[in-house]
Scaffold this active site. Sequence first.
Site, mmCIF file in Angstrom:
data_model
loop_
_atom_site.group_PDB
_atom_site.id
_atom_site.type_symbol
_atom_site.label_atom_id
_atom_site.label_comp_id
_atom_site.label_asym_id
_atom_site.label_seq_id
_atom_site.Cartn_x
_atom_site.Cartn_y
_atom_site.Cartn_z
ATOM 1 N N GLU A 1 -56.505 -2.797 -3.474
ATOM 2 C CA GLU A 1 -57.683 -2.048 -3.431
ATOM 3 C C GLU A 1 -57.322 -0.773 -2.410
ATOM 4 O O GLU A 1 -57.137 -0.889 -1.486
ATOM 5 C CB GLU A 1 -58.906 -2.704 -3.013
ATOM 6 C CG GLU A 1 -59.277 -3.783 -3.799
ATOM 7 C CD GLU A 1 -60.415 -4.511 -3.552
ATOM 8 O OE1 GLU A 1 -61.249 -4.298 -2.494
ATOM 9 O OE2 GLU A 1 -61.043 -5.313 -4.176
ATOM 10 N N LYS B 1 -58.750 1.384 0.322
ATOM 11 C CA LYS B 1 -59.848 1.006 1.469
ATOM 12 C C LYS B 1 -60.665 2.339 1.778
ATOM 13 O O LYS B 1 -60.320 3.479 1.803
ATOM 14 C CB LYS B 1 -58.843 0.873 2.949
ATOM 15 C CG LYS B 1 -59.693 0.682 4.179
ATOM 16 C CD LYS B 1 -58.848 0.475 5.480
ATOM 17 C CE LYS B 1 -59.926 -0.186 6.481
ATOM 18 N NZ LYS B 1 -60.779 0.892 6.842
ATOM 19 N N ARG C 1 -69.607 -0.771 5.836
ATOM 20 C CA ARG C 1 -69.682 -2.062 5.475
ATOM 21 C C ARG C 1 -71.220 -2.318 5.214
ATOM 22 O O ARG C 1 -71.941 -2.430 6.136
ATOM 23 C CB ARG C 1 -69.008 -3.125 6.096
ATOM 24 C CG ARG C 1 -68.766 -4.544 5.359
ATOM 25 C CD ARG C 1 -67.986 -4.573 4.193
ATOM 26 N NE ARG C 1 -67.647 -5.633 3.847
ATOM 27 C CZ ARG C 1 -66.594 -6.488 4.192
ATOM 28 N NH1 ARG C 1 -65.857 -6.160 5.207
ATOM 29 N NH2 ARG C 1 -66.424 -7.837 3.666
ATOM 30 N N GLU D 1 -68.907 -1.199 0.336
ATOM 31 C CA GLU D 1 -69.042 -0.231 1.149
ATOM 32 C C GLU D 1 -69.834 1.013 0.811
ATOM 33 O O GLU D 1 -69.705 1.307 -0.277
ATOM 34 C CB GLU D 1 -67.415 0.534 1.208
ATOM 35 C CG GLU D 1 -67.273 1.081 2.422
ATOM 36 C CD GLU D 1 -66.724 0.450 3.652
ATOM 37 O OE1 GLU D 1 -66.388 0.990 4.711
ATOM 38 O OE2 GLU D 1 -66.716 -0.941 3.591
ATOM 39 N N GLU E 1 -58.278 6.548 3.240
ATOM 40 C CA GLU E 1 -58.026 5.507 4.535
ATOM 41 C C GLU E 1 -56.896 4.636 4.472
ATOM 42 O O GLU E 1 -56.293 4.680 5.525
ATOM 43 C CB GLU E 1 -59.119 4.685 4.689
ATOM 44 C CG GLU E 1 -60.407 5.166 5.232
ATOM 45 C CD GLU E 1 -60.438 5.077 6.699
ATOM 46 O OE1 GLU E 1 -60.591 4.206 7.401
ATOM 47 O OE2 GLU E 1 -60.061 6.213 7.457
ATOM 48 N N LYS F 1 -55.388 -8.096 -1.683
ATOM 49 C CA LYS F 1 -56.393 -9.506 -1.559
ATOM 50 C C LYS F 1 -55.602 -10.375 -2.377
ATOM 51 O O LYS F 1 -54.970 -10.239 -3.582
ATOM 52 C CB LYS F 1 -57.583 -9.075 -2.057
ATOM 53 C CG LYS F 1 -58.372 -8.007 -1.126
ATOM 54 C CD LYS F 1 -59.885 -7.880 -1.616
ATOM 55 C CE LYS F 1 -60.751 -7.309 -0.858
ATOM 56 N NZ LYS F 1 -62.029 -6.816 -1.255
ATOM 57 N N LYS G 1 -52.314 0.797 6.035
ATOM 58 C CA LYS G 1 -52.679 2.215 6.563
ATOM 59 C C LYS G 1 -51.460 3.065 6.673
ATOM 60 O O LYS G 1 -50.457 2.488 7.209
ATOM 61 C CB LYS G 1 -53.474 2.211 7.715
ATOM 62 C CG LYS G 1 -54.940 1.766 7.760
ATOM 63 C CD LYS G 1 -55.783 2.092 8.934
ATOM 64 C CE LYS G 1 -57.031 1.699 8.827
ATOM 65 N NZ LYS G 1 -57.923 2.105 10.302
#
Length: 985
Positions: free
Chosen positions: A310, A312, A317, A379, A480, A485, A504
């Site tokens: 995914e 970021k 949040r 988010e 970002e 996951k 990152k």
Amino acid sequence: MDRLNNVGGETERELDEKYPNRPRNKHSTLPFHDLFLTLFNPLNGNKKRPTGPAAARKKLGPHGGQQTLSPQELRRDIIQRFISRWRKEVGNDIYPAFRLIIPEKDRDRAMYGLKEKTIGKLLVKIMKIDKNSEDGFNLLNWKLPGQSMASRMAGDFAGRCYEVISKRPIRTDVGNMTIQEVNDKLDVLAATSKEDEQIPVLEEFYRNMNPEELMWLIRIILRQMKVGATERTFFEIWHPDAESLFSISSSLRRVCWELYDPNVRLEADEARVTLMQCFQPQLAQFQMHSFPKMIERMRLSPDDPTFWIEEKLDGERIQLHMMSDDSIPGGKRFGFWSRKAKDYTYLYGNGFYDENGALTRHLKDAFADGVDNIILDGEMITWDPEQDAPLPFGTLKTAALSEQRNPFSATGQRPLFRIFDILYLNDKALTRYTLRDRRRALEASIKPVHRRLEVHTYEIGNSAADIEPQLRKVVAEASEGLVLKNPNSPYRLNDRHDDWMKVKPEYMTEFGESLDCVVIGGYYGSGKRGGGLASFLCGLRVDEAQVRQGASPMKCYSFLKVGGGFTAPDYANIRHHTDGKWKDWNPKKPPTEFIELAGGDAQYERPDVWIRPDESVVLCVKAASVTPSDQFRLGLTVRFPRFKRLRMDKDWKSALSIQEFMDLKANAEREQKEKEFKIDNSRRKRAKRAVKKPLTIAGYDESKRAGFTGPSGHVFEGMNFFVITDSVEPEKKSKLELEQLIKANGGKIYQTHTAAPNTLCIAERRTVKVASVQKVAKESIIRPSWLFDCIKQNEVDKGLPDLLIPFEPRHMYFTVKSQEEEIARHVDEYSDSYARDITPNELSKLLVSMPLIPNLPPPHISKTETQIQERESTFQELRGWLFKNQVLHFVKRRSDSMLSLPLRLASNLARFAGASVANELEDKSITHVVIDTDSQPADVSALRSAISKRVAAGRRIPHLVTIAWIQDSWKAESLLDEERFAPTA
């Protein structure tokens, strides 16, 4: 007997219906003054006790005196006695007391809207003090520099109020208000917003309380208790499951009313998410591994080894709760909470027809038929419809407020809720289901609303090779990062687990992850920064192990001094949050309870002023690298630290700890050795020393240096030795003494090298037995000096896990061929160890053996300049060094044949300030790509795509900035954070 009349806006009848089994107190609550007489004051007194190891206690028994408790044990004993007394004299409902003991955790009482200055203004009116008098001026202007420092209670507004009230009290003895009566009045105060409504409530407190009671009342109102114990300690003593329940509900009331009997444990079904109760979400783990290792750590199922990738998101949040409620227009009630349990329902809306809702009015068709209630995790980001792209996180609240005023604008910035998980659906908790099953439930329950509420997309990965293209895309779009996951994992409340991992991109010249450090000291500036704090001392908080040994949980080790990267608004913002809380540093009485500097009594890097961690702010700091330093208590600091941003979402408890930093550093060093693309990091188990070449045996970590306390006693544990001869150098020891030394440090002794596997042979001179072992050439023979070096190094590293130092050529009496090359790699070309502190005598010999180099080549000159810059802080203040070590590439517009005038001026300015300029974008050394401020979005996108190709090449990524970064940094005389100057596309 006290009765609970109103809690959180609910009547007692409503509470009875909601909590039919809540405990009832049999007697009146304790007097309010008992809180500070039997709890707060003893806890504060315990904070001032010198800490020490728990081992140094007196023994109980007929020949022993009274047991001396450690500060931690005494802290628990004080709380335990208060709670036991409450149960005995009042009953099992401790909620009234906990609301006043840990008011910052009470979500049921509204915020008072009273800060220090407002309270000071009200007290001046209530006590009829001349506002121009000394006391009036001090109360109304307590934040002004110089005013707060003159007071004995400097930095403590409630203490300042105590001084003023003590001169004109109505009561000198403690009052008779009970804890429940105080709660009732505070409920009234929380419901008021106008001064003429607040004054009567505070006047009643003034009439019925003495100065000390009022001081504690003010601390409760400000939610600044400072009682020397955290809510965790209170929760642990109240009930073994209290902290767990608070983590999933953020409700102090539930903790007190559902867990009033310590013998009744929380059932598994009860420890689940609940509608309209804010929970603590699952967090993604930081990892610094190669992609294959990250996938390995996710422990994917062999039958289904896929993982999800995914993007970021750069937002906040948020958890969304929705339930059927006929009392709300539209029949659905909404609730929104942040990760820190801040209620944002007022901002995003409580129903479909909430006129103040920036989001819910657009969600009438967002849920599938049959969805009665739901909890979503996602988010909240800012979306720009004109660019059809997300905006930075800092614009979110502004966009939400704008959406409230103009909800149907087609072009205005707006909040967009991107959902990536579902935790609850139609009265059923889904946290135990796999992510794949939860995603199916999510997609069946949500009907996306374009650019208002959308399900976050993901890509399926089958191998490490699938991650790189997605990371390239992230770089090209200036996003970002990524989150990996495990689709077969459950949702882990309040946990950071390898099931979710952050990835990152690592940019040039930076040390991986940002460092979120708490400010513990300040230094006054000079010149244009004169008259105020210009730089700050940041610390790392101690870990649980040190707290268990009696250290204050708030204690911090000095770590870095940062004065770069701040703009005038940044200074103003920090000043706003810390004014009045600074205290002058007294070298004779340093605040060792909170701050530990390097140098002992010398107090290296001593600040001009200091601040308690719980009253301070957390700074996000970027740096070039980690370097050893005896100027900071940690034994380490960072090179060229730069302020990135103020972390108002964090406090001292969530700032970086010593162990967390050491884990981060260890991961960075380990990955530096690998020739694969590197990513940001955080947590692992063991920190290693910075080395010049890869090591095969873990070395010594200077950052955790401890004073000499003798051999650790375990360095040779699990090892077998055969001592053949005595020792001559560097210490003369007989064979028996060497054997005793080995056994004292955990080793086992055998009288032949074949008696046990992996036996090390120790010898320093040729004997018949030594010659025999040497002739067989199956075992190396180690000199006794290696034993001494291991023990000595572990004395220096006292407190760390015991690690052997690697063999060096000087340690070897005889080396088998298969080990020669490996052992040679443990020292540099001059025989300087990579893992051991050498002695002054060794260093002297080493320097003598080095050849003279009459003419240094340019790289050596550059290295020398860097070393000077590191050691002399004044060099960082010189504008001519501002862009030193930066390599810039300036990009002209496609329509231009040469650089525009602004770009040429920026280039000249940067070069004057020490930057190097690269002509080709392909140059691997480029740290920044600079473009004009009016560059077209298409050009920016194309440039990002070109830069993203560095990912495939395994290289770090340069920052993409506009010329404003150079101009503003020059004006600020400090390198500013690049993210503020990233172009939009």
